[in-house]
Every structure is written in structure tokens, then in C-alpha cells.
Design a protein around this motif. Structure first.
Motif, PDB file in Angstrom:
ATOM      1  N   ASP A  68       0.378  -1.254   0.008  1.00 32.33           N
ATOM      2  CA  ASP A  68      -0.136   0.227   0.421  1.00 32.33           C
ATOM      3  C   ASP A  68       0.903   1.439   0.435  1.00 32.33           C
ATOM      4  OD1 ASP A  68      -2.489  -1.608  -0.192  1.00 32.33           O
ATOM      5  OD2 ASP A  68      -2.441  -1.542   1.583  1.00 32.33           O
ATOM      6  N   CYS A 101       2.713   4.771  -0.569  1.00 34.53           N
ATOM      7  CA  CYS A 101       2.032   5.324  -2.049  1.00 34.53           C
ATOM      8  C   CYS A 101       2.997   6.467  -2.339  1.00 34.53           C
ATOM      9  CB  CYS A 101       0.848   5.622  -1.537  1.00 34.53           C
ATOM     10  SG  CYS A 101       0.888   6.571  -0.106  1.00 34.53           S
ATOM     11  N   SER A 159       1.572  12.857  -3.388  1.00 38.07           N
ATOM     12  CA  SER A 159       1.000  14.275  -4.677  1.00 38.07           C
ATOM     13  C   SER A 159       1.536  15.478  -4.455  1.00 38.07           C
ATOM     14  CB  SER A 159      -0.542  14.605  -4.791  1.00 38.07           C
ATOM     15  OG  SER A 159      -0.821  15.450  -5.443  1.00 38.07           O
ATOM     16  N   GLU A 190      -0.430  12.262 -12.084  1.00 33.85           N
ATOM     17  CA  GLU A 190      -0.730  10.731 -11.115  1.00 33.85           C
ATOM     18  C   GLU A 190      -1.923  10.473 -11.834  1.00 33.85           C
ATOM     19  OE1 GLU A 190       1.571  14.483  -8.021  1.00 33.85           O
ATOM     20  OE2 GLU A 190      -0.843  13.560  -8.323  1.00 33.85           O
ATOM     21  N   GLN A 206      -2.676   5.979 -11.746  1.00 38.35           N
ATOM     22  CA  GLN A 206      -2.679   5.413 -10.543  1.00 38.35           C
ATOM     23  C   GLN A 206      -3.751   4.267 -11.085  1.00 38.35           C
ATOM     24  OE1 GLN A 206      -4.922   8.353  -8.148  1.00 38.35           O
ATOM     25  NE2 GLN A 206      -6.021   6.673  -6.858  1.00 38.35           N
ATOM     26  N   PHE A 214      -0.221   2.563  -9.071  1.00 39.43           N
ATOM     27  CA  PHE A 214       0.439   3.731  -7.557  1.00 39.43           C
ATOM     28  C   PHE A 214      -1.032   4.786  -7.006  1.00 39.43           C
ATOM     29  CE2 PHE A 214       3.428   3.618 -10.780  1.00 39.43           C
ATOM     30  CZ  PHE A 214       4.853   4.082 -10.410  1.00 39.43           C
ATOM     31  N   ALA A 215      -0.450   4.607  -6.115  1.00 38.32           N
ATOM     32  CA  ALA A 215      -1.396   5.455  -5.296  1.00 38.32           C
ATOM     33  C   ALA A 215      -0.648   6.777  -4.629  1.00 38.32           C
ATOM     34  CB  ALA A 215      -1.926   4.714  -4.187  1.00 38.32           C
ATOM     35  N   PHE A 216      -1.772   7.690  -4.837  1.00 29.32           N
ATOM     36  CA  PHE A 216      -0.752   9.094  -4.035  1.00 29.32           C
ATOM     37  C   PHE A 216      -2.290   9.505  -3.083  1.00 29.32           C
ATOM     38  CE2 PHE A 216       0.121   8.612  -8.548  1.00 29.32           C
ATOM     39  CZ  PHE A 216       1.418   9.028  -8.943  1.00 29.32           C
ATOM     40  N   SER A 217      -1.266  10.144  -1.794  1.00 28.79           N
ATOM     41  CA  SER A 217      -1.299  11.002  -1.410  1.00 28.79           C
ATOM     42  C   SER A 217      -1.749  12.270  -0.759  1.00 28.79           C
ATOM     43  CB  SER A 217      -0.481  10.874   0.450  1.00 28.79           C
ATOM     44  OG  SER A 217       0.533  11.165   0.504  1.00 28.79           O
TER      45      SER A 217
END
Length: 557
Positions: free
Chosen positions: A92, A94, A97, A109, A113, A118-121
Motif C-alpha cells: 500500500d 504510495c 501528490s 498522477e 494511478q 500507483f497511489a497518491f497521498s
């Protein structure tokens, strides 16, 4: 520009966060950093005004390696610095951003994703941009182990189940435009929230031209991909083929002959005239000036006839081969080109006078959608849209490639930053292109058209940047030493320029929106390179033959 010193400056700026540095090419610096240091490293480059974020490339390094790789490419003239980050593939973890400090990064992004997982906080956007709503969760088209069977649609929020558009409250409405709409030459969906006639919010949805080209490239050899990438866009097909050819030739350490390079530039110039005249007609049509639309498209036929005479084709010219070109310029073609340029120069000067004097057209363009130079830099604008705001951004001058070293072009800029300035920049740019093309025809180098290319391209990676009619076109090409590429990532200029449309629509009247969209000369086909599967039933399994017969072609790895 001293490339070595420019890269040294970047290395010093990034020293506090640098784990390791690489030099994949003489004009490139790769800096490996930790995930938590991304925002600080980006901030350092921005504070020092070291270039601009040109693209973000994501790659799945495979199940065996177990990592995803993200490359943040910053360009400063011919110098490129890439921030390289590795993430565990099945965790998990990430990335933070950076869309709040570089607005165009929002689109990059969201592409990473949806395509790679990909995850972006810290990201403020949760809606999908490219994939349809019934695409299954945690299925990523550009993953190494992706298969068509994973893409079966799931029950959920379908297009025919979307909330009804209309009154939000009082005088506030949500106006949907597209994906099929008379004002759009390609499919795209926009939602504009309006209070009376004034736009108060705007958002968009892409992904309606589904072809899966980046994924398809991994299963085709280097020569086959030349013709695949040429079909990304019908208006700038030569531009895509040229960017790809230059990149593969760099990996193979092969240089096309001077005559071939000059012919490439000549065809690119004709394609630019074709693209800008097509755009002028579309913009005129959106403004209600259909006479200008019809005349500019009539004159566009002159360019298409010249391209047909040189290459044999009017749209996908297929002029390029790896290592050179397949068409020559003889005495007959040279004579036709010069006669065509003489006619076009007269017409372009007439159109330049029309767009700067016609009262009706000026009401729709002067002072509308004004973007200052600082805003253009903040939004990461490219091409004529940037140069109309006084931002000098042209790869042909900043990082000359091919024959542009020997046949340079002049920079065309305006400072008003409105729709009128974008018209003027494009038309003046055509006059510059006509002069350069005439110079090429009169001074065409002697010699062969091609040089030998290996079937297997040596392992390595390269970045190929050229100036498309809409702005900088960015190709990232990676080889593992075989007959197929390991990864090809394409960032087209439209993906960077969209931010300005959504930002500038707010505060304008709804009637100005079509002109704002047309003003950046968008290309939806260039953006949409995802994979989708359409089936009449979520429980029905189709064979490959059935899918092809249905009209959608997929490519297995």
C-alpha cells in the motif's frame, strides 16, 4: 547552453536527497531518491527555476523484481533530470501528490494511478480520468502481468446510471458537454457548473478513444511499432513517427543521413501547416465564423496534396523508417513544394489580417481566456499556447534535433496571452515554417536516404523530445536488448495544456467555453491510449476472434 554544467547544478540542488546518480545519456541525469523526499526535491528544482516538469513515467519492473518505478522528468533546454523512485509492487506504499505545486502533475498522477496502480497521498481528485466506471478495481492495464480476462466489466456505476444532470439549486446548473457533441471533433466529456451564465467549476473526463497503444507496443517489434505510433494522431502522425525513430536510433547509436534528416524536417513543417490550418478552421467554426472555416480548410488541401505527392499518403504519411526516410525530394516535388508555399504564404498573411481586424472574431478572442506568463509557467503550458503568453518554450530552439541544427527556425511569441494571441502565434509560426521549408528545398543535402539498423536494439533507455504542432512531444523508450521494447511511454502536449482550460473556464461565460477549448488545439486521440473491453453481458466470455470481429483489436503480450 552548457549541458554538463546545467546537470551539475541539478545534482548540487538534489544532493540532500540523493541516494544514487546515473547518466543514462550525455544530456540526462537520473537521481534516485526516497519516496518521502519527493516533494522536497521537486520544491528545490522549482525554487531554483531549474526547468519544468515535462512528464512522469511509470513502469512495472515485473513480478520477479517486485517493484514499480516512477520517473519525474524535468527539462531545462536540452538537459533532463529525472527523479527515480521505486515502490513495492504489492504493498500500500504510495507517492505524495505534487499537484498542488505543479497543477499539470494531476493528470500525470491520475494516469499512473489508473494504468499502473500507483497511489497518491494528498490528492484531491478521486474520479477516474481514463478508465470507464465499470472497469474492475485493482486491475491495471500497463502492469506486466495484465491479461484481457481481468478486464471483464463489473456491475456498478454505468454510463446509463450516472446521476441526472440539471439544477443543483437556485440558478446553479451542471451543464454536460460530450462525449459526443457537435462542438467537439473528438470524444471528451466535460461538466461545467454555472451560476446563470457564469462558469463556477469545471471538470473533464478522457479515455473515449480506447486503443491500448502503449501496451500493444510491448508485443510488437521495433519496426512494427513505427507504424503503430504513427496512428496515435492523424493530424501529427509524422511527428510521432519522427520522435519514435529518433529515440530508437539513439538507443542503437545510429544517425540517419543528413538528407533524410532534412526531409524529415520538411515533412514536419508541412504537417505543422496542415495542423494549424485545420485548427484555424475549427476555431473559426466555434466562433461562428464559418466563412473563415471553409476557406482555411480549402487551403489546407494544398498542403495535403503536397504531402501526397511526396509520400503517397494524405494522412498517415509513412515517410519514416528506422535509420532514415523512404521518400525522396526530386526536381518535380521541389518545384511543387515551392509553388505551394508561395500560394500558402499569401493566404496565411490574409488570415493573419482577418483574425486581427474582424470585429466579430475579435469579440470572441480579444481579452478572452487570458493567461499571464507566470500562469503559463505554473500550468506547465507547451507550444503555441505557452508562446502566446510570452513563455519561450520550443524544443526546436531549446534542444535542436535532426536537421534543426542546420535549418533552424525563429521563435514566435506574443505577450497578451489571450485567444487572439494564440491565433496570431500560430499564423506567424506558419510563415516562419514556410521560410524554413523553402530553405530546405533549396539546400537539400546530397547523400543516401537510409542507414543500416540492427534488428535487436541494445539495452538502455532514452528520452526523445520534439516540437509537435501543439507543443513538446515526449517519448520515453526502454529496451532490454531484444527485438521488442520493454516500455514506451508517450506524453503528448494536450495532456499538459488541459489544466489551463479547466482553470480559465471558471469566471467566463458558458458561451466562451467552446473557444477556450479550441484555443489550446486539443487532441483527444493523443491522450487516450488505454485498454477497454466492451461486452453485452458481464457474464459472457468472448473469444479473441469474437472481440476482433466486434471491432476492437487487442494485443497479447
Amino acid at each position: 547552453m552548457n549541458i554538463e554544467q546545467t546537470l551539475k547544478d541539478a545534482e548540487q540542488l538534489l544532493a540532500p536527497w540523493c541516494k544514487e546518480t546515473f547518466h543514462p545519456e550525455v544530456n540526462r541525469l537520473d537521481v534516485a531518491i526516497q519516496v518521502d523526499d519527493l516533494r522536497a526535491a521537486v520544491g528545490a528544482l522549482l525554487a531554483a527555476r531549474w526547468g519544468y516538469l515535462s512528464a512522469v513515467t511509470g513502469t512495472d519492473l515485473g513480478i520477479e523484481v517486485g517493484q514499480l518505478e516512477a520517473l519525474y522528468h524535468f527539462c531545462n533546454g536540452p538537459a533532463i533530470t529525472s527523479l527515480r523512485i521505486h515502490l513495492p509492487r504489492e504493498s500500500d506504499a504510495c507517492l505524495p501528490s505534487i499537484a498542488d505545486i505543479i497543477p499539470s502533475a494531476s493528470f500525470f498522477e491520475r494516469e499512473l494511478q489508473e494504468m499502473l496502480g500507483f497511489a497518491f497521498s494528498g490528492s484531491k481528485v478521486s474520479e477516474r480520468l481514463f478508465l470507464p466506471d465499470d472497469w474492475p478495481e485493482k486491475v491495471y492495464p500497463l502492469r506486466a502481468d495484465f491479461s484481457i480476462e481481468q478486464a471483464a466489466p463489473v456491475a456498478g456505476r454505468r454510463a446509463d446510471e450516472l446521476p441526472e444532470q440539471g439544477v443543483v439549486g437556485g440558478n446553479t446548473f451542471v451543464i454536460p458537454i460530450g462525449p459526443q457533441h457537435p462542438a467537439l471533433k473528438e470524444p471528451g466529456h466535460f461538466e461545467f457548473t454555472v451560476d446563470g451564465e457564469i462558469v463556477t467549476a469545471a471538470k473533464m473526463r478522457l479515455g473515449y478513444a480506447h486503443r491500448g497503444i502503449e501496451k500493444a507496443a510491448e508485443s510488437r517489434n521495433w519496426i512494427q511499432n513505427l507504424y503503430l505510433f504513427e496512428r496515435i494522431c492523424g493530424i501529427c502522425s509524422h511527428t510521432h513517427a519522427m520522435a519514435y525513430s529518433l529515440g530508437v536510433e539513439k538507443l542503437a547509436q545510429v544517425e540517419a543521413p543528413p538528407r533524410a534528416q532534412a526531409i524529415r524536417e520538411l515533412i514536419a513543417g508541412l504537417e505543422r501547416v496542415h495542423s494549424h490550418l485545420l485548427w484555424l478552421g475549427v476555431a473559426a467554426h466555434e466562433a461562428g465564423f464559418d466563412t473563415l472555416f471553409m476557406y482555411s480548410w480549402r487551403d489546407r488541401e494544398t498542403v495535403m496534396n503536397l504531402l501526397e505527392q511526396i509520400t503517397g499518403n494524405r494522412v498517415n504519411y509513412s515517410a519514416n523508417v528506422l535509420g532514415g526516410v523512404k521518400c525522396d525530394i526530386g526536381a518535380e516535388q521541389a518545384k511543387a513544394v515551392k509553388e505551394g508555399l508561395t500560394y500558402l504564404e499569401t493566404r496565411i498573411r490574409h488570415y493573419l489580417e482577418v483574425v486581427t481586424t474582424d470585429a466579430m472574431f475579435l469579440n470572441r478572442t480579444r481579452g478572452i481566456g487570458t493567461i499571464s506568463r507566470d500562469e503559463a509557467e505554473k500550468f506547465g503550458l507547451l507550444g503555441p499556447t505557452a508562446r502566446a503568453s510570452g513563455l519561450s518554450r520550443d524544443v526546436r530552439l531549446e534542444a535542436p534535433y535532426g536537421a534543426y541544427h542546420h535549418f533552424p527556425v525563429s521563435l514566435v511569441m506574443e505577450t497578451n496571452g489571450d485567444l487572439e494571441a494564440r491565433c496570431v502565434v500560430r499564423l506567424k509560426e506558419l510563415l516562419v515554417s514556410c521560410f524554413t521549408m523553402r530553405t530546405i528545398v533549396d539546400n537539400l543535402p546530397e547523400g543516401p536516404l537510409t542507414t543500416r539498423m540492427p534488428r535487436k536494439i541494445p539495452a538502455g533507455e532514452t528520452v526523445s523530445r520534439i516540437e509537435a504542432p501543439r507543443g513538446e512531444l515526449f517519448y520515453y523508450i526502454k529496451s532490454k536488448g531484444g527485438e521488442n521494447p520493454a516500455r514506451v511511454h508517450i506524453r503528448t502536449p494536450s495532456l499538459c495544456n488541459w489544466v489551463s482550460v479547466l482553470e480559465k473556464a471558471v469566471g467566463h461565460q458558458l458561451a466562451d467555453v467552446p473557444m477556450l477549448i479550441a484555443g489550446m488545439d486539443p487532441c483527444f486521440s493523443c491522450n487516450d491510449r488505454v485498454v477497454t473491453v466492451n461486452r453485452p453481458s458481464t457474464n459472457e466470455t468472448w473469444s479473441w476472434k469474437q472481440l476482433r470481429e466486434y471491432g476492437i483489436e487487442f494485443y497479447k503480450r
